[in-house]
Design a protein around this motif. Sequence first.
Motif, mmCIF file in Angstrom:
data_model
loop_
_atom_site.group_PDB
_atom_site.id
_atom_site.type_symbol
_atom_site.label_atom_id
_atom_site.label_comp_id
_atom_site.label_asym_id
_atom_site.label_seq_id
_atom_site.Cartn_x
_atom_site.Cartn_y
_atom_site.Cartn_z
ATOM 1 N N VAL A 1 -19.121 -2.630 11.243
ATOM 2 C CA VAL A 1 -20.584 -2.302 11.427
ATOM 3 C C VAL A 1 -20.823 -1.319 12.646
ATOM 4 C CG1 VAL A 1 -22.603 -1.294 10.248
ATOM 5 C CG2 VAL A 1 -20.762 -2.376 9.031
ATOM 6 N N VAL A 2 -21.523 -0.612 13.168
ATOM 7 C CA VAL A 2 -22.502 -0.036 14.692
ATOM 8 C C VAL A 2 -23.727 0.975 14.168
ATOM 9 C CG1 VAL A 2 -22.429 0.473 17.068
ATOM 10 C CG2 VAL A 2 -20.426 -1.051 16.163
ATOM 11 N N ASP A 3 -25.353 0.491 14.123
ATOM 12 C CA ASP A 3 -25.611 1.190 14.179
ATOM 13 C C ASP A 3 -27.003 0.290 14.499
ATOM 14 O OD1 ASP A 3 -27.991 2.674 12.333
ATOM 15 O OD2 ASP A 3 -26.475 2.851 11.341
ATOM 16 N N ASP A 4 -27.758 1.237 15.294
ATOM 17 C CA ASP A 4 -28.881 1.145 15.425
ATOM 18 C C ASP A 4 -30.217 0.756 14.197
ATOM 19 O OD1 ASP A 4 -29.174 3.627 15.564
ATOM 20 O OD2 ASP A 4 -31.129 3.210 16.083
ATOM 21 N N ASP A 5 -30.148 1.361 13.211
ATOM 22 C CA ASP A 5 -31.371 1.093 12.301
ATOM 23 C C ASP A 5 -30.846 -0.537 11.367
ATOM 24 O OD1 ASP A 5 -32.470 0.814 9.148
ATOM 25 O OD2 ASP A 5 -32.392 3.193 9.558
ATOM 26 N N GLU A 6 -31.557 -1.582 11.164
ATOM 27 C CA GLU A 6 -31.630 -2.532 10.893
ATOM 28 C C GLU A 6 -31.420 -2.700 9.888
ATOM 29 O OE1 GLU A 6 -33.905 -7.489 11.184
ATOM 30 O OE2 GLU A 6 -34.449 -5.682 11.485
ATOM 31 N N GLU A 7 -31.724 -1.630 8.855
ATOM 32 C CA GLU A 7 -32.250 -1.754 7.531
ATOM 33 C C GLU A 7 -31.013 -0.850 6.748
ATOM 34 O OE1 GLU A 7 -34.612 0.349 3.519
ATOM 35 O OE2 GLU A 7 -35.104 0.390 5.204
ATOM 36 N N MET A 8 -30.592 -0.279 7.060
ATOM 37 C CA MET A 8 -28.096 0.686 7.072
ATOM 38 C C MET A 8 -27.769 -1.375 7.462
ATOM 39 S SD MET A 8 -27.227 2.638 5.795
ATOM 40 C CE MET A 8 -28.020 3.804 5.920
ATOM 41 N N ARG A 9 -27.696 -1.842 8.965
ATOM 42 C CA ARG A 9 -27.246 -2.326 8.557
ATOM 43 C C ARG A 9 -26.679 -3.861 7.782
ATOM 44 N NH1 ARG A 9 -29.197 -2.888 13.726
ATOM 45 N NH2 ARG A 9 -30.119 -5.053 13.781
ATOM 46 N N GLY A 10 -28.295 -4.416 7.766
ATOM 47 C CA GLY A 10 -28.199 -4.686 6.254
ATOM 48 C C GLY A 10 -27.580 -4.702 5.133
ATOM 49 N N ALA A 11 -27.377 -3.266 4.614
ATOM 50 C CA ALA A 11 -27.490 -2.471 3.572
ATOM 51 C C ALA A 11 -25.727 -2.604 3.360
ATOM 52 C CB ALA A 11 -28.610 -1.309 3.587
ATOM 53 N N LEU A 12 -25.520 -1.996 4.717
ATOM 54 C CA LEU A 12 -23.570 -2.025 4.219
ATOM 55 C C LEU A 12 -23.051 -3.533 4.813
ATOM 56 C CD1 LEU A 12 -23.636 0.658 7.773
ATOM 57 C CD2 LEU A 12 -22.857 1.551 5.063
ATOM 58 N N LEU A 13 -23.359 -4.272 5.203
ATOM 59 C CA LEU A 13 -23.172 -5.521 5.572
ATOM 60 C C LEU A 13 -22.824 -6.065 3.484
ATOM 61 C CD1 LEU A 13 -24.158 -7.572 8.762
ATOM 62 C CD2 LEU A 13 -22.156 -6.688 7.989
#
Length: 216
Positions: A18-30
Amino acid sequence: MQNVQPEAEIAVEPIVYVVDDDEEMRGALLDLFTVTNKRASAFSNGPEFLKAADVGVPGCVVVDFRMPGGTGLDLQSALASLGSKMPVIFLTAYADIPTSVRAMKAGATDFITKPFVNQDLLDAVDHAIRLNGERRKADAEVDRIQALIDTLTPREREVMYAVVTGLMNKQVAFQLGISEMTVKLHRMSLMRKMQSRSLADLVRKVEHVQRERNQS
């Protein structure tokens, strides 16, 4: 950045990067990938990913299209230049037809608009991982056949490439300026080295390598 390596003999569990600068989105995807029993790792930008990730393992990349320090297309281009065939899935909140077409032409497997339905993304990831597995198997077969070709002498290669075009031994001999008996001896030797018991199998192997190389 670890070098792209050939697929190991032992099975390796695919990974979803997952490569995303949005920390919240990164966490949700993980969290999404973890609860669906997928191995995943996340990065905040392309350079960080390229520096630390091993793109030689099976898997795919889920990347935000617009990020500081480089777009998803930049990352996709960098992966291609490194020889990685990891499928790329783009996520974006700013979808437009020209951008999505450009991404797909560059090899993206999906272009998903935020907000998205979780199952749609999971289906896209499953498809990308299957595609990556097929690509890796095809590459492994090409490498196996190429290794056999590399054992041939220059003359044996000449005979092989002439034979697979459909030429008879007498025609090959005339084309190469050697005797028909010499052609037969080279042909016997190259068939053994190529591990081919029939002309049809030899043709299949040569055409497979040529086709895959042309598509690379």
